[in-house]
Design a protein around this motif. Structure first.
Motif, PDB file in Angstrom:
ATOM      1  N   UNK A  22      45.093  43.321  46.156  1.00  0.00           N
ATOM      2  CA  UNK A  22      45.945  42.358  45.444  1.00  0.00           C
ATOM      3  C   UNK A  22      45.285  41.669  44.260  1.00  0.00           C
ATOM      4  N   UNK A  23      43.959  41.526  44.314  1.00  0.00           N
ATOM      5  CA  UNK A  23      43.285  40.780  43.246  1.00  0.00           C
ATOM      6  C   UNK A  23      43.460  41.415  41.868  1.00  0.00           C
ATOM      7  N   UNK A  24      43.387  42.768  41.755  1.00  0.00           N
ATOM      8  CA  UNK A  24      43.510  43.356  40.413  1.00  0.00           C
ATOM      9  C   UNK A  24      44.789  42.953  39.681  1.00  0.00           C
ATOM     10  N   UNK A  25      45.908  42.890  40.387  1.00  0.00           N
ATOM     11  CA  UNK A  25      47.161  42.485  39.756  1.00  0.00           C
ATOM     12  C   UNK A  25      47.105  41.051  39.252  1.00  0.00           C
ATOM     13  N   UNK A  26      46.508  40.185  40.058  1.00  0.00           N
ATOM     14  CA  UNK A  26      46.382  38.775  39.666  1.00  0.00           C
ATOM     15  C   UNK A  26      45.471  38.637  38.445  1.00  0.00           C
ATOM     16  N   UNK A  27      44.327  39.321  38.511  1.00  0.00           N
ATOM     17  CA  UNK A  27      43.357  39.237  37.401  1.00  0.00           C
ATOM     18  C   UNK A  27      43.983  39.756  36.105  1.00  0.00           C
ATOM     19  N   UNK A  28      44.672  40.860  36.202  1.00  0.00           N
ATOM     20  CA  UNK A  28      45.269  41.468  35.009  1.00  0.00           C
ATOM     21  C   UNK A  28      46.304  40.534  34.371  1.00  0.00           C
ATOM     22  N   UNK A  29      47.094  39.907  35.233  1.00  0.00           N
ATOM     23  CA  UNK A  29      48.134  38.993  34.736  1.00  0.00           C
ATOM     24  C   UNK A  29      47.528  37.861  33.901  1.00  0.00           C
ATOM     25  N   UNK A  30      46.292  37.497  34.225  1.00  0.00           N
ATOM     26  CA  UNK A  30      45.667  36.385  33.504  1.00  0.00           C
ATOM     27  C   UNK A  30      44.590  36.864  32.530  1.00  0.00           C
ATOM     28  N   UNK A  31      44.554  38.188  32.297  1.00  0.00           N
ATOM     29  CA  UNK A  31      43.598  38.719  31.327  1.00  0.00           C
ATOM     30  C   UNK A  31      42.144  38.564  31.738  1.00  0.00           C
ATOM     31  N   UNK A  32      41.876  38.647  33.029  1.00  0.00           N
ATOM     32  CA  UNK A  32      40.500  38.507  33.507  1.00  0.00           C
ATOM     33  C   UNK A  32      39.975  39.824  34.055  1.00  0.00           C
ATOM     34  N   UNK A  33      38.702  40.063  33.853  1.00  0.00           N
ATOM     35  CA  UNK A  33      38.045  41.172  34.533  1.00  0.00           C
ATOM     36  C   UNK A  33      37.582  40.701  35.915  1.00  0.00           C
ATOM     37  N   UNK A  34      37.236  41.689  36.737  1.00  0.00           N
ATOM     38  CA  UNK A  34      36.708  41.393  38.075  1.00  0.00           C
ATOM     39  C   UNK A  34      35.313  41.998  38.183  1.00  0.00           C
TER      40      UNK A  34
END
Lengths: 200, 200
Positions: A22-34
């Motif tokens: 789930x984290x990748x979708x959240x990060x992408x929505x806010x323009x963040x890398x993981x």
């Protein structure tokens, strides 16, 4: 670009697996890398005195209900592995080897390892199995097997864990967003809101 | 009418307090009553081998950040008490005495006790303080003070906790909804959804 999200997890952690989906979708929505950081949770448990969840009386029985329920709620493919917890050295060492040698394979390898363990019940604590799984994302199997035994990868998995503990990490999954710590897949909505609002 | 929701909590638990402020709205929306059951979590910890959250290395420091953040997110008045955890015998015994003798005062007393501890930093483990607090919801103070020492109330708080452990309860807050167990204030949304859908 804003700082990446530090994502700490143990390959033996079902909630770490849920968070990884789930984290990748959240990060992408806010323009963040993981930054994906596998750790060896056993080292943290020595400090906290905590027992692995599945082995704790009462709590372990509940945890099984809880993880199966979350997998249904979030529609994540999941089967409780026949052996849980497992030692996570082999997949952690492979991940850090990929980070140094085949960085574009790192995340696909993590997802393949999680899938093998939490969907197909394959024991990824076994270096041979872990190497098989990651070979499936087009990495040379012999190199992967060697990575599980390489002294510098043993050291790396340890030092990454120690650095995590130094930052206050004691469980899986654990997220650090702009310095703010969040523990647990049930904190992902707060992570999402934190990224959106810049804090609350 | 459908069965009530069993709500187990320890008066020393911040997350129990948070749940106490939110569960009534959820229960009401689904036409359910709540059975409020204070327990003595220390007895469960003897079985699980768990240490109280605020006293666990690393986890305790995080817990403080987490509880303050949740109180802000949910807009619940909250101050970390200067002493945490506390023994919760006195407020638990008072609650069970009210259940038998002044049932309409039980929930107002619970909320007054939580408020005294988690907002005003009053040490409700002290029988005198607990009696003062509950006297404020129009109950005779001497009767309350006597309840904190009454052998049958000591026994009752113990036996309620043992019955809870028998049902798998090991933490606070803990909800049982139509036989389904949920642990943690972070599971209230799942409780809500479970009540709405009848399971998932």
């Amino acid at each position: 670009m804003a700082d990446p999200i530090d994502f700490y997890f143990d390959f033996s952690s079902p909630f770490g697996y849920f968070a990884a989906t789930r984290l990748p979708g959240i990060a992408e929505r806010h323009g963040r890398d993981i930054v994906w950081r596998p750790i060896l949770l056993g080292l943290a448990f020595k400090i906290t005195g905590v027992t692995a969840l599945p082995l704790t009386p009462l709590k372990g029985d509940y945890a099984r209900i809880d993880m199966e329920r979350i997998s249904r709620l979030w529609k994540i493919p999941f089967n409780v592995p026949s052996k849980l917890p497992i030692a996570s050295q082999a997949p952690a060492r492979i991940t850090y080897w990929l980070e140094s040698h085949k960085p574009d394979k790192k995340v696909p390898a993590i997802m393949a390892l999680f899938h093998a363990f939490f969907v197909e019940d394959r024991d990824i604590s076994d270096p041979e199995v872990a190497a098989d799984v990651v070979a499936s994302v087009s990495v040379n199997r012999d190199a992967l097997l060697a990575a599980t035994q390489a002294p510098e990868m043993k050291k790396r998995a340890h030092s990454e864990t120690e650095a995590a503990i130094e930052r206050g990490v004691f469980g899986s999954p654990f997220f650090i967003v702009d310095g703010e710590p969040f523990w647990g897949s049930d904190r992902l909505e707060q992570v999402d809101k934190w990224l959106e609002t810049g804090g609350f």
